[in-house]
Design a protein around this motif. Structure first.
Motif, PDB file in Angstrom:
ATOM      1  N   LYS A  67       0.862  -1.365   0.257  1.00 54.66           N
ATOM      2  CA  LYS A  67      -0.285  -0.091   0.346  1.00 54.66           C
ATOM      3  C   LYS A  67       1.223   0.917   0.137  1.00 54.66           C
ATOM      4  O   LYS A  67       2.023   1.352   1.028  1.00 54.66           O
ATOM      5  N   SER A  68       0.330   1.722  -0.657  1.00 55.73           N
ATOM      6  CA  SER A  68       1.196   3.632  -1.062  1.00 55.73           C
ATOM      7  C   SER A  68       0.451   4.813  -0.027  1.00 55.73           C
ATOM      8  O   SER A  68       1.989   5.427  -0.310  1.00 55.73           O
ATOM      9  N   CYS A  69      -0.307   4.422   0.281  1.00 57.42           N
ATOM     10  CA  CYS A  69      -1.138   5.159   1.385  1.00 57.42           C
ATOM     11  C   CYS A  69      -1.752   5.305   2.438  1.00 57.42           C
ATOM     12  O   CYS A  69      -2.383   3.990   2.071  1.00 57.42           O
ATOM     13  N   LEU A  70      -2.218   5.964   3.900  1.00 51.02           N
ATOM     14  CA  LEU A  70      -3.128   5.707   4.502  1.00 51.02           C
ATOM     15  C   LEU A  70      -4.364   6.831   4.153  1.00 51.02           C
ATOM     16  O   LEU A  70      -3.882   8.289   3.856  1.00 51.02           O
ATOM     17  N   LEU A  71      -5.680   6.757   3.948  1.00 52.09           N
ATOM     18  CA  LEU A  71      -6.619   7.417   3.455  1.00 52.09           C
ATOM     19  C   LEU A  71      -7.534   7.462   4.333  1.00 52.09           C
ATOM     20  O   LEU A  71      -8.380   6.561   4.896  1.00 52.09           O
ATOM     21  N   GLY A  72      -7.874   8.397   4.973  1.00 53.52           N
ATOM     22  CA  GLY A  72      -8.471   8.610   5.780  1.00 53.52           C
ATOM     23  C   GLY A  72     -10.070   9.972   5.743  1.00 53.52           C
ATOM     24  O   GLY A  72      -9.845  11.427   5.126  1.00 53.52           O
ATOM     25  N   LEU A  73     -11.337   9.573   5.309  1.00 52.93           N
ATOM     26  CA  LEU A  73     -12.540  10.319   5.270  1.00 52.93           C
ATOM     27  C   LEU A  73     -13.546  10.595   6.300  1.00 52.93           C
ATOM     28  O   LEU A  73     -13.742   9.762   7.411  1.00 52.93           O
ATOM     29  N   LEU A  87     -21.022  10.302  -2.791  1.00 55.82           N
ATOM     30  CA  LEU A  87     -20.430  10.806  -3.573  1.00 55.82           C
ATOM     31  C   LEU A  87     -19.223  10.885  -3.292  1.00 55.82           C
ATOM     32  O   LEU A  87     -18.762  11.478  -4.282  1.00 55.82           O
ATOM     33  N   ILE A  88     -19.390  11.920  -2.338  1.00 51.94           N
ATOM     34  CA  ILE A  88     -18.246  12.669  -2.101  1.00 51.94           C
ATOM     35  C   ILE A  88     -17.235  12.103  -1.593  1.00 51.94           C
ATOM     36  O   ILE A  88     -16.024  11.986  -2.547  1.00 51.94           O
ATOM     37  N   LYS A  89     -17.255  10.666  -1.447  1.00 55.91           N
ATOM     38  CA  LYS A  89     -15.983   9.820  -0.689  1.00 55.91           C
ATOM     39  C   LYS A  89     -15.998   9.132  -1.742  1.00 55.91           C
ATOM     40  O   LYS A  89     -14.276   9.020  -1.781  1.00 55.91           O
ATOM     41  N   ARG A  90     -16.782   9.169  -2.237  1.00 59.50           N
ATOM     42  CA  ARG A  90     -16.427   7.567  -3.996  1.00 59.50           C
ATOM     43  C   ARG A  90     -15.220   8.550  -4.816  1.00 59.50           C
ATOM     44  O   ARG A  90     -15.000   8.168  -4.804  1.00 59.50           O
ATOM     45  N   ARG A  91     -15.821  10.053  -4.740  1.00 61.49           N
ATOM     46  CA  ARG A  91     -14.830  11.085  -5.655  1.00 61.49           C
ATOM     47  C   ARG A  91     -13.295  11.508  -4.915  1.00 61.49           C
ATOM     48  O   ARG A  91     -12.124  11.467  -5.574  1.00 61.49           O
ATOM     49  N   ALA A 107      -0.218   9.651   5.039  1.00 60.78           N
ATOM     50  CA  ALA A 107      -1.882   9.944   5.722  1.00 60.78           C
ATOM     51  C   ALA A 107      -2.409  10.817   5.357  1.00 60.78           C
ATOM     52  O   ALA A 107      -2.467  12.299   5.626  1.00 60.78           O
ATOM     53  N   LEU A 108      -3.803  11.080   4.479  1.00 64.60           N
ATOM     54  CA  LEU A 108      -4.150  11.497   4.613  1.00 64.60           C
ATOM     55  C   LEU A 108      -4.925  11.636   5.236  1.00 64.60           C
ATOM     56  O   LEU A 108      -6.313  10.472   5.309  1.00 64.60           O
ATOM     57  N   VAL A 109      -5.723  12.779   5.493  1.00 69.32           N
ATOM     58  CA  VAL A 109      -7.401  13.310   6.475  1.00 69.32           C
ATOM     59  C   VAL A 109      -8.132  13.830   5.079  1.00 69.32           C
ATOM     60  O   VAL A 109      -7.458  15.183   5.126  1.00 69.32           O
ATOM     61  N   PHE A 110      -9.273  13.829   4.763  1.00 68.02           N
ATOM     62  CA  PHE A 110      -9.820  14.577   4.062  1.00 68.02           C
ATOM     63  C   PHE A 110     -11.692  15.075   4.801  1.00 68.02           C
ATOM     64  O   PHE A 110     -11.885  14.106   5.113  1.00 68.02           O
ATOM     65  N   VAL A 111     -11.095  16.110   4.551  1.00 67.55           N
ATOM     66  CA  VAL A 111     -12.542  16.568   6.058  1.00 67.55           C
ATOM     67  C   VAL A 111     -13.261  17.392   5.013  1.00 67.55           C
ATOM     68  O   VAL A 111     -13.006  18.731   5.076  1.00 67.55           O
ATOM     69  N   PRO A 112     -14.590  17.093   4.416  1.00 66.42           N
ATOM     70  CA  PRO A 112     -15.408  18.320   3.219  1.00 66.42           C
ATOM     71  C   PRO A 112     -15.787  19.328   3.635  1.00 66.42           C
ATOM     72  O   PRO A 112     -16.305  18.479   5.322  1.00 66.42           O
ATOM     73  N   LYS A 113     -15.882  20.444   3.446  1.00 68.83           N
ATOM     74  CA  LYS A 113     -16.455  21.172   4.282  1.00 68.83           C
ATOM     75  C   LYS A 113     -18.522  21.153   3.355  1.00 68.83           C
ATOM     76  O   LYS A 113     -18.452  20.226   2.076  1.00 68.83           O
ATOM     77  N   LYS A 114     -19.293  22.039   3.763  1.00 69.85           N
ATOM     78  CA  LYS A 114     -20.869  21.958   3.186  1.00 69.85           C
ATOM     79  C   LYS A 114     -20.323  22.200   1.238  1.00 69.85           C
ATOM     80  O   LYS A 114     -21.976  21.958   0.620  1.00 69.85           O
ATOM     81  N   ASP A 115     -19.636  23.140   0.982  1.00 69.51           N
ATOM     82  CA  ASP A 115     -19.880  23.501  -0.267  1.00 69.51           C
ATOM     83  C   ASP A 115     -19.250  22.077  -1.091  1.00 69.51           C
ATOM     84  O   ASP A 115     -19.137  22.869  -2.725  1.00 69.51           O
TER      85      ASP A 115
END
Length: 153
Positions: A67-73, A87-91, A107-115
Motif C-alpha cells: 500500500k502506498s498511502c493511508l486514507l481517512g475520510l 458521492l463525496i467519499k467515492r470522488r 497519511a491523508l485525512v479529508f474533511v469536506p465542507k458543505k460547499d
C-alpha cells in the motif's frame, strides 16, 4: 458458475489502506500539515518520517504491505444527506486512486465542507492537486531548513 468466473479474475488491489480508528485520525490531526480552502480541509502526515515500533502499528501497515498511502475520510452530516456524503467519499477515493504516485508515503485525512457537494469532479481534482502540491512543497522546504551543516569558524 458465477463464483468460478469471479474467482478467476484477479482484481488489482487499491493502492491505499484506510485509517481504522480514532487514534490514527488523531495522530494525523496533531502531527500532520494542515491546508484549508473553502471546499475541504486536508491533513497530511509523512509516514516515512514517523517512528514505527511495536506499540505503534499505525505506520507499520505501509511498510508491511504494498500500500502506498493511508486514507481517512471524515464527512459529517452537515455536508448533506447520505447520498451526497457517499458521492463525496467515492470522488475522494477515486482521486487518491488516480494520483497514487503523489500520495505515496503519506497519511491523508479529508474533511469536506458543505460547499464541497456543489463541485464537479474536475474542479475537486484541481483543488485537491493544488493543496497536495502546496503541502509537499512546504514539507520539502521544512526538511531542507532543518538539515543545515555549519562550517567551523
Amino acid at each position: 458458475m458465477l463464483d468460478e468466473l469471479r474467482a478467476e479474475k484477479n482484481f488489482p488491489s487499491k493502492p491505499y489502506d484506510s485509517l481504522k480508528n480514532k487514534s490514527e485520525f488523531d495522530r494525523v490531526y496533531q502531527r500532520g500539515f494542515k491546508k484549508h480552502n473553502s471546499f475541504f480541509s486536508l491533513f497530511v502526515l509523512d509516514a516515512s518520517k514517523e517512528p514505527s515500533h511495536f506499540k505503534n502499528p499505525f505506520f507499520c501497515r505501509l511498510k508491511d504491505t504494498e500500500k502506498s498511502c493511508l486514507l481517512g475520510l471524515s464527512v459529517s452530516k452537515k455536508v448533506g444527506n447520505a447520498v451526497k456524503r457517499n458521492l463525496i467519499k467515492r470522488r475522494l477515493r477515486s482521486l487518491v486512486l488516480k494520483h497514487a504516485s503523489l500520495c505515496q508515503g503519506f497519511a491523508l485525512v479529508f474533511v469536506p465542507k458543505k460547499d464541497c457537494e456543489r463541485l464537479d469532479f474536475l474542479t475537486l481534482e484541481k483543488h485537491f492537486l493544488e493543496m497536495l502540491i502546496s503541502i509537499k512543497g512546504y514539507m520539502n522546504k521544512k526538511e531542507k531548513g532543518t538539515n543545515h551543516t555549519y562550517a567551523k569558524p
